[in-house]
Each structure stands twice: as structure tokens, then as C-alpha cells.
Design a protein around this motif. Structure first.
Motif, PDB file in Angstrom:
ATOM      1  N   ASN A 115     -28.162   4.440  17.829  1.00  0.00           N
ATOM      2  CA  ASN A 115     -27.136   5.468  17.619  1.00  0.00           C
ATOM      3  C   ASN A 115     -26.711   4.932  16.005  1.00  0.00           C
ATOM      4  N   TRP A 116     -26.605   3.575  15.999  1.00  0.00           N
ATOM      5  CA  TRP A 116     -25.943   3.089  14.723  1.00  0.00           C
ATOM      6  C   TRP A 116     -27.087   2.978  13.710  1.00  0.00           C
ATOM      7  N   THR A 117     -28.187   3.324  14.020  1.00  0.00           N
ATOM      8  CA  THR A 117     -29.243   3.082  13.086  1.00  0.00           C
ATOM      9  C   THR A 117     -29.132   4.807  12.363  1.00  0.00           C
ATOM     10  N   MET A 118     -28.929   5.686  13.277  1.00  0.00           N
ATOM     11  CA  MET A 118     -28.892   7.117  12.838  1.00  0.00           C
ATOM     12  C   MET A 118     -27.563   7.131  12.060  1.00  0.00           C
ATOM     13  N   ALA A 119     -26.670   6.790  12.532  1.00  0.00           N
ATOM     14  CA  ALA A 119     -25.314   6.634  11.670  1.00  0.00           C
ATOM     15  C   ALA A 119     -25.311   6.273  10.247  1.00  0.00           C
ATOM     16  N   GLY A 120     -26.200   5.231  10.179  1.00  0.00           N
ATOM     17  CA  GLY A 120     -26.490   4.397   8.841  1.00  0.00           C
ATOM     18  C   GLY A 120     -27.260   5.480   7.989  1.00  0.00           C
ATOM     19  N   CYS A 121     -28.088   6.167   8.606  1.00  0.00           N
ATOM     20  CA  CYS A 121     -28.881   7.078   7.637  1.00  0.00           C
ATOM     21  C   CYS A 121     -28.271   7.997   7.131  1.00  0.00           C
ATOM     22  N   PHE A 122     -27.340   8.602   8.011  1.00  0.00           N
ATOM     23  CA  PHE A 122     -26.528   9.885   7.628  1.00  0.00           C
ATOM     24  C   PHE A 122     -25.441   9.293   6.310  1.00  0.00           C
ATOM     25  N   VAL A 123     -24.732   8.058   6.780  1.00  0.00           N
ATOM     26  CA  VAL A 123     -23.861   7.388   5.805  1.00  0.00           C
ATOM     27  C   VAL A 123     -24.577   7.154   4.514  1.00  0.00           C
ATOM     28  N   ILE A 124     -25.627   6.547   4.488  1.00  0.00           N
ATOM     29  CA  ILE A 124     -26.329   6.028   3.234  1.00  0.00           C
ATOM     30  C   ILE A 124     -26.496   7.469   2.566  1.00  0.00           C
ATOM     31  N   HIS A 125     -26.970   8.642   3.102  1.00  0.00           N
ATOM     32  CA  HIS A 125     -27.380   9.692   2.360  1.00  0.00           C
ATOM     33  C   HIS A 125     -26.138  10.249   1.626  1.00  0.00           C
ATOM     34  N   TYR A 126     -25.162  10.259   2.251  1.00  0.00           N
ATOM     35  CA  TYR A 126     -23.975  10.962   1.724  1.00  0.00           C
ATOM     36  C   TYR A 126     -23.386  10.064   0.708  1.00  0.00           C
ATOM     37  N   ILE A 127     -23.240   8.773   0.876  1.00  0.00           N
ATOM     38  CA  ILE A 127     -22.609   7.826  -0.158  1.00  0.00           C
ATOM     39  C   ILE A 127     -23.465   7.948  -1.403  1.00  0.00           C
ATOM     40  N   TYR A 128     -24.753   8.530  -1.215  1.00  0.00           N
ATOM     41  CA  TYR A 128     -25.509   8.657  -2.690  1.00  0.00           C
ATOM     42  C   TYR A 128     -25.127  10.050  -2.987  1.00  0.00           C
ATOM     43  N   ARG A 129     -25.105  10.971  -1.962  1.00  0.00           N
ATOM     44  CA  ARG A 129     -25.048  12.433  -2.406  1.00  0.00           C
ATOM     45  C   ARG A 129     -23.807  12.823  -2.758  1.00  0.00           C
ATOM     46  N   ALA A 130     -22.524  12.406  -2.073  1.00  0.00           N
ATOM     47  CA  ALA A 130     -21.221  12.881  -1.986  1.00  0.00           C
ATOM     48  C   ALA A 130     -20.289  11.800  -3.017  1.00  0.00           C
ATOM     49  N   VAL A 131     -20.770  10.466  -3.282  1.00  0.00           N
ATOM     50  CA  VAL A 131     -19.927   9.661  -4.117  1.00  0.00           C
ATOM     51  C   VAL A 131     -20.703   9.436  -5.260  1.00  0.00           C
ATOM     52  N   LEU A 132     -21.866   8.598  -5.379  1.00  0.00           N
ATOM     53  CA  LEU A 132     -22.530   8.133  -6.262  1.00  0.00           C
ATOM     54  C   LEU A 132     -22.867   9.565  -7.301  1.00  0.00           C
ATOM     55  N   SER A 133     -23.414  10.378  -6.777  1.00  0.00           N
ATOM     56  CA  SER A 133     -23.959  11.391  -7.614  1.00  0.00           C
ATOM     57  C   SER A 133     -22.977  11.905  -8.310  1.00  0.00           C
ATOM     58  N   PRO A 134     -21.903  12.755  -7.934  1.00  0.00           N
ATOM     59  CA  PRO A 134     -20.892  13.375  -8.830  1.00  0.00           C
ATOM     60  C   PRO A 134     -20.201  12.324  -9.519  1.00  0.00           C
ATOM     61  N   LEU A 135     -19.836  11.261  -9.060  1.00  0.00           N
ATOM     62  CA  LEU A 135     -18.750  10.498  -9.714  1.00  0.00           C
ATOM     63  C   LEU A 135     -19.294   9.445 -10.576  1.00  0.00           C
ATOM     64  N   VAL A 136     -20.598   9.318 -10.429  1.00  0.00           N
ATOM     65  CA  VAL A 136     -21.227   8.012 -11.216  1.00  0.00           C
ATOM     66  C   VAL A 136     -22.317   8.342 -12.029  1.00  0.00           C
ATOM     67  N   LEU A 137     -23.316   8.937 -11.360  1.00  0.00           N
ATOM     68  CA  LEU A 137     -24.679   9.570 -11.886  1.00  0.00           C
ATOM     69  C   LEU A 137     -24.808  10.608 -12.491  1.00  0.00           C
ATOM     70  N   ASN A 138     -24.190  11.733 -12.358  1.00  0.00           N
ATOM     71  CA  ASN A 138     -24.298  13.029 -12.890  1.00  0.00           C
ATOM     72  C   ASN A 138     -23.570  12.933 -14.198  1.00  0.00           C
ATOM     73  N   PRO A 139     -24.149  13.384 -15.327  1.00  0.00           N
ATOM     74  CA  PRO A 139     -23.488  13.301 -16.565  1.00  0.00           C
ATOM     75  C   PRO A 139     -22.480  14.443 -16.380  1.00  0.00           C
ATOM     76  N   SER A 140     -22.683  15.439 -15.843  1.00  0.00           N
ATOM     77  CA  SER A 140     -21.849  16.475 -15.866  1.00  0.00           C
ATOM     78  C   SER A 140     -22.201  17.548 -14.561  1.00  0.00           C
ATOM     79  N   MET A 141     -21.135  18.410 -14.269  1.00  0.00           N
ATOM     80  CA  MET A 141     -21.411  19.242 -12.946  1.00  0.00           C
ATOM     81  C   MET A 141     -20.448  20.496 -13.454  1.00  0.00           C
TER      82      MET A 141
END
Length: 287
Positions: free
Chosen positions: A88-114
Motif C-alpha cells: 500500500n505504501w509503495t503505491m502511495a509513494g509512486c503516486f506522491v512522487i509523480h505529483y511532487i514532480y508534476r504539481a510542485v516542481l514542474s510549475p513552481l521550479v522547472l517551467n520557465p513560464s506557463m
């Protein structure tokens, strides 16, 4: 801490209703097959109601993993479970890792603009993520497997699923960065010209080119294809009985496929069919 009794964390009845209703989400996205109006990203429109692309994306995409984590840490005690299986925690980790990248790092850190987005897009995506977080979170937090023995005999499938999930995530990130480089290059060019001429920067929010690296040589939405592979692997980890993971994958395809086809028409209109060559929208050689 209970936020809304019977809802967050969800009772079994609430969870079952959330799963049931989320299964009909493709009916809502079906409108994308009939119109090209999609006020976000490259097809965003000027509107006084628009909200920041970066913060809009961050807040709407974060709803799912926040809801999942909240449920994972609150529901088990309400169900009398002292702990949850490692699967259960393995699947939760996969889900959270994806969205830390997709929802936090991508828009606020990595993307030059949106580009800005319309509140309607934010509301639909927020609802999608909330239902998704509740359905997957509820399954992982006590309404699905509750002991390690529930995962026994599935280790090979889980390993294959995790490999597919990881390659999908890496492919997603690689192709995302290829898109970012288009704007980073445009920004560097603008800054160099500004230093020479003193002209103000124009901004790169609406700078688009045809991406060419990796799977972009075959399809225009390679990052979509990689994300589908990622969540197919996620479903494989959970197994056929993990209906929330299956629903998530189906809903992603139902939402993103018409969007990719709309985007292909946009590319054809902007750059011409001859410049796109034989590229498909999202599945090489097919769609």
C-alpha cells in the motif's frame, strides 16, 4: 483529525460513491471531442477571469496527492488498523512522487513560464484530482488490501509494474524538459537581444515550436504517452482488483486523448501539415 465526518476521511459508503461517480468522468470530458475550446496552455484565451498558470496548475494538481496522504494517515485508525501493508505504501509513494514532480516542481521550479488558465479548467482538474485522491487513497488506506498476505503471489507483476511506472515517469520528465528547453532557448535569445538593443523582454509564455527529440519525432504529445505508461504500471502494481487505479488510467486517457488531437490540429494550423511530417498526436503510427 477528521475534516468532514464521513467524507474526509471517507466512510466506506462515501468512498464507494466517489469511486462510482469518478467512473463516469469520461462523460464530462466527452465535450472535448466536439469543440476545440480549451482555455489553458497553448490554447489559452485572453479573459479577465484567467488565473496564474503556475499557481493554478500547482493548486489543482496537488489536491489528489494531498487528499491521498491525508486519508492514508487518518482512515486506518478509524477502521481499527494498526498498520498498512508495504505494498500500500509503495503505491502511495509512486503516486506522491509523480505529483511532487508534476504539481510542485514542474510549475513552481522547472517551467520557465506557463500560460494563464480559465477558472473552469482549474475547477474541473481540481475535481478530477480530489475524486482520484479519495478513490485511490481509500483503497490504499483500508478499503483494499490490509495485510501483507494480500500482496503475496504478485511480486513479479509488481516488479514489472514498478519498472514500467519508473520508465514512464522518466520518459514524462525527459519530454517535459524538451518542451521547457524551447522556452529557455527563447528566453536566452530575448535576453541577449535586450542586452544589445535595450529592448524590453517580450516574455516566453506564448512561445511554441515543434518538439523533435525522443518520441517527439513520432508524436506531438510524447509526454502524454509516457504518463499513460506510468499509470498502466501503477495499475499493474495494484493488480486487476485495484479498480481505482484502472479508473484513473481510463479517465486520464479519456481526458488527454481528445486534448492531444485538439493540439495536433493546433500545430497543423500554426506550422502547417508539411512541417509535422508523419507525426501522430499521441500513439506512434496510430493516433
Amino acid at each position: 483529525m477528521t475534516i468532514i465526518a464521513g467524507v474526509l476521511p471517507p466512510s466506506r459508503e462515501t468512498w464507494e460513491w466517489a469511486c462510482y461517480l469518478f467512473g463516469y468522468f469520461p462523460l464530462i470530458t466527452a465535450i472535448q471531442w466536439t469543440i476545440d475550446w480549451y482555455p489553458q496552455g497553448k490554447t489559452s484565451t485572453n479573459s479577465r477571469f484567467n488565473i496564474s498558470g503556475k499557481w493554478g496548475w500547482c493548486t489543482m494538481e496537488s489536491a489528489g496527492f494531498i487528499a491521498l496522504l491525508y486519508i492514508m494517515f487518518t482512515l486506518p485508525s478509524e477502521l481499527g488498523l494498526s498498520s498498512l501493508p508495504w505494498g500500500n505504501w509503495t503505491m502511495a509513494g509512486c503516486f506522491v512522487i509523480h505529483y511532487i514532480y508534476r504539481a510542485v516542481l514542474s510549475p513552481l521550479v522547472l517551467n520557465p513560464s506557463m500560460a494563464p488558465m480559465h477558472p473552469l479548467i482549474w475547477l474541473m482538474a481540481f475535481s478530477f484530482q480530489l475524486f482520484n485522491g479519495i478513490s485511490i487513497g481509500g483503497w490504499l488506506a483500508g478499503y483494499g488490501p490490509t495485510t501483507d498476505s494480500d500482496w503475496a503471489g504478485r511480486y513479479v507483476y509488481m516488479e514489472v509494474g514498478l519498472v514500467l511506472w519508473a520508465w514512464g515517469l522518466l520518459g514524462n520528465a525527459f519530454h517535459d524538459d524538451d518542451l521547457r528547453e524551447i522556452r529557455r532557448a527563447a528566453d536566452r535569445k530575448q535576453r541577449a537581444e535586450a542586452e544589445k538593443t535595450g529592448k524590453p523582454l517580450e516574455g516566453v509564455e506564448k512561445v511554441y515550436m515543434i518538439p523533435k527529440n525522443g518520441l517527439f519525432g513520432y508524436v506531438l504529445y510524447a509526454h502524454y504517452l509516457c504518463e499513460w505508461a506510468e499509470w498502466a504500471g501503477f495499475w499493474m502494481v495494484g493488480g486487476w482488483a485495484c479498480h481505482p487505479a484502472k479508473t484513473f488510467l481510463v479517465n486520464e486517457i479519456a481526458t488527454m486523448l481528445p486534448r492531444a488531437l485538439q493540439g495536433k490540429r493546433w500545430y497543423e494550423k500554426k506550422f502547417g501539415k508539411e512541417k509535422l511530417g508523419n507525426r501522430k498526436a499521441v500513439v506512434p503510427g496510430l493516433i
